[in-house]
Design an enzyme around this catalytic site. Structure first.
Site, PDB file in Angstrom:
ATOM      1  N   ALA A 154       0.841  -1.203   0.000  1.00 14.59           N
ATOM      2  CA  ALA A 154       0.000   0.000   0.000  1.00 14.59           C
ATOM      3  C   ALA A 154       0.875   1.252   0.000  1.00 14.59           C
ATOM      4  O   ALA A 154       1.862   1.312  -0.711  1.00 14.59           O
ATOM      5  CB  ALA A 154      -0.967  -0.030   1.175  1.00 14.59           C
ATOM      6  N   CYS A 155       0.527   2.246   0.807  1.00 20.99           N
ATOM      7  CA  CYS A 155       1.239   3.528   0.759  1.00 20.99           C
ATOM      8  C   CYS A 155       2.668   3.435   1.287  1.00 20.99           C
ATOM      9  O   CYS A 155       3.462   4.359   1.082  1.00 20.99           O
ATOM     10  CB  CYS A 155       0.464   4.581   1.541  1.00 20.99           C
ATOM     11  SG  CYS A 155      -1.100   5.049   0.768  1.00 20.99           S
ATOM     12  N   SER A 156       3.006   2.353   1.953  1.00 17.48           N
ATOM     13  CA  SER A 156       4.373   2.157   2.446  1.00 17.48           C
ATOM     14  C   SER A 156       5.268   1.444   1.445  1.00 17.48           C
ATOM     15  O   SER A 156       6.410   1.101   1.755  1.00 17.48           O
ATOM     16  CB  SER A 156       4.352   1.351   3.754  1.00 17.48           C
ATOM     17  OG  SER A 156       3.609   2.010   4.747  1.00 17.48           O
ATOM     18  N   ALA A 157       4.773   1.233   0.242  1.00 21.34           N
ATOM     19  CA  ALA A 157       5.478   0.381  -0.718  1.00 21.34           C
ATOM     20  C   ALA A 157       6.864   0.897  -1.082  1.00 21.34           C
ATOM     21  O   ALA A 157       7.776   0.108  -1.336  1.00 21.34           O
ATOM     22  CB  ALA A 157       4.628   0.195  -1.973  1.00 21.34           C
TER      23      ALA A 157
END
Length: 370
Positions: A154-157
Site C-alpha cells: 500500500a502507501c508504504s510500498a
C-alpha cells in the site's frame, strides 16, 4: 562502501484537476442523485448525499489540486471515473509507460545505464494487472538484464521497496531500480464526499546502489512495521466478478479517517523516535523528514510529537500534496526528489511512509556529497 539512493525521477501527466473542478462535478452528481431518490430519502430508506466545497477539502487535507491520467471522464457527473482505452498486448501498458519515463530520469540523475542495473522492483499500491509482472515489462523495455518483480505494501510500498533493494545489493546485486507508479484515479470513488479528493496520479523512480564515490543519501538504518487494520481498505479484485451480488462500485477505497488519524500519527512518531534513539541522533539534528503525503494535518502532528512543538518548523516536513494530492507510495519519493538539495553533506534525513495494513516504513539516511 555504503548503500545509497543516488538518483530519483518523477513523471506526472499533463491533466490536473483543481478542487473547484472536482467539487463542481461531485455536487452535480449529488444533486441529481438526491432528486432521483427523493421518495426513498423522505421515507428514510437511504441517506441523502451531501455536496462539498473547495474550502473544506483544503482545510481537511491541505490538497489544492491533483494530476490525473485523464480528467474529462472524472469530471463527467454521469461517469465519475477516467475515460481510458484498453491497450493491445503489443503496446506498452500505461503503468509501464509512466514507470519508464520516471526511470530514465532517475538513471540519468544517478549516471547509470541499463547495463549497470541488475534488479527492477515495481513497488506500489495500484498494479493494473495480475501478471505478467509490470516490473518485467519495464525491465525489458529499458533493456535491463537480471530479474524484476512487483510488490505491494500500500502507501508504504516505496520504503519497503528500498529495504528489498538494499537486501538485494547485500546479496550481490550491483544496482536496483525501484519504480513507484500510482494511477490512483482508477480506484478512487469520485461519488464519495469523504474520499473523492484524496488521490492523484504520478510515477517516481529511484536508483539504489553501493558506492562511496557518488553523491547520494546513504541508508543508515531501516525499520519496518505492520499491523492488520480494516480502517483503510480496498476490496476491489478479480474475485468480485465471482461473488454473488457483489457491489463492485462500493468495493473501492474506503477509510475511517478519524480512526486512522488517531491511531497512525502516534504510531509513526513513536517508531521514528525510537529509530533516532537507537542511532543516537537527536530529532532536532534531522534536516528533513520526508513523510507520506496523505494529509498535512497528520504530518504536522507527527512532527510535533517527534521534535516538540517549539521545534516543529514547517520546512522540516516538505509538502508536495498541495500540488499532487496523496500519491500513495510515490509521495515520499516526490518529496525527496523535490528537496534533496536542501540537505547538506553529512546531514540526516528520514524517509517515512505509512498506510493501509497498517504498515510503516522508516529509513534513516545521511547525505554524502562526492
Amino acid at each position: 562502501m555504503g548503500i545509497r539512493i543516488t538518483g530519483t525521477g518523477l513523471f506526472h501527466p499533463t491533466d490536473f484537476i483543481t478542487n473547484e473542478e472536482l467539487v463542481e462535478s461531485l455536487n452535480a452528481y449529488v444533486e441529481q442523485y438526491n432528486l432521483e431518490n427523493a421518495d426513498k430519502i423522505a421515507a428514510g430508506e437511504i441517506e441523502e448525499l451531501r455536496g462539498s466545497s473547495a474550502e473544506f477539502i483544503e482545510k481537511a487535507s491541505g490538497i489544492k489540486r491533483r494530476y490525473v491520467a485523464e480528467k474529462t471522464g472524472i469530471l463527467d457527473p454521469k461517469r465519475l471515473r477516467p475515460l481510458l482505452h484498453e491497450r493491445s498486448n503489443d503496446e506498452l501498458s500505461i503503468q509501464a509507460e509512466w514507470g519508464i519515463a520516471a526511470a530514465k530520469q532517475a538513471m540519468d540523475n544517478a549516471g547509470v545505464t541499463a547495463e549497470d542495473i541488475d534488479v527492477v522492483i515495481l513497488s506500489c499500491s495500484n498494479i493494473q494487472r495480475a501478471y505478467p509482472a509490470l516490473a518485467i515489462e519495464i525491465q525489458t523495455a529499458l533493456g535491463i538484464q537480471g530479474y524484476a518483480y512487483d510488490m505491494n505494501v500500500a502507501c508504504s510500498a516505496a520504503t519497503f521497496g528500498i529495504k528489498q533493494a538494499a537486501d538485494a545489493i547485500k546479496s550481490g546485486a550491483r544496482r536496483v531500480l525501484m519504480v513507484n507508479v500510482e494511477i490512483t484515479s482508477g480506484h478512487t470513488d469520485f461519488r464519495s464526499r469523504d474520499c473523492h479528493f484524496i488521490f492523484g496520479d504520478v510515477a517516481t523512480a529511484s536508483i539504489i546502489e553501493e558506492t562511496e564515490t557518488k553523491t547520494g543519501f546513504e541508508i543508515e538504518d531501516i525499520e519496518l512495521f505492520t499491523q492488520f487494520s480494516n480502517n483503510i481498505r480496498n476490496n476491489f479484485g478479480y474475485l468480485n466478478l465471482s461473488e454473488v451480488d457483489a457491489d463492485i462500485d462500493n468495493n473501492r477505497f474506503r477509510q475511517d479517517g478519524r480512526k486512522v488519524f488517531k491511531e497512525v500519527c502516534p504510531l509513526v512518531a513513536k517508531m521514528i523516535t525510537k529509530q533516532l534513539e537507537k542511532n543516537q541522533i537527536e530529532p532536532t539534528n534531522v534536516k528533513r523528514f520526508w513523510l507520506h503525503q496523505a494529509n498535512v494535518n497528520m504530518n504536522e502532528l507527527i512532527l510535533k510529537l517527534i521534535v516538540g512543538k517549539e521545534h516543529a518548523k514547517s520546512e522540516l516536513v516538505p509538502l508536495i500534496l498541495d500540488e499532487f494530492a496523496n500519491t500513495s507510495s510515490a509521495g515520499v519519493i516526490i518529496a525527496l526528489h523535490r528537496t534533496a538539495n536542501e540537505v547538506n553533506d553529512g546531514e540526516y534525513g528520514v524517509l517515512c511512509s505509512f498506510g493501509a495494513g497498517y504498515s510503516v516504513g522508516s529509513i534513516l539516511v545521511k547525505k554524502h556529497v562526492a
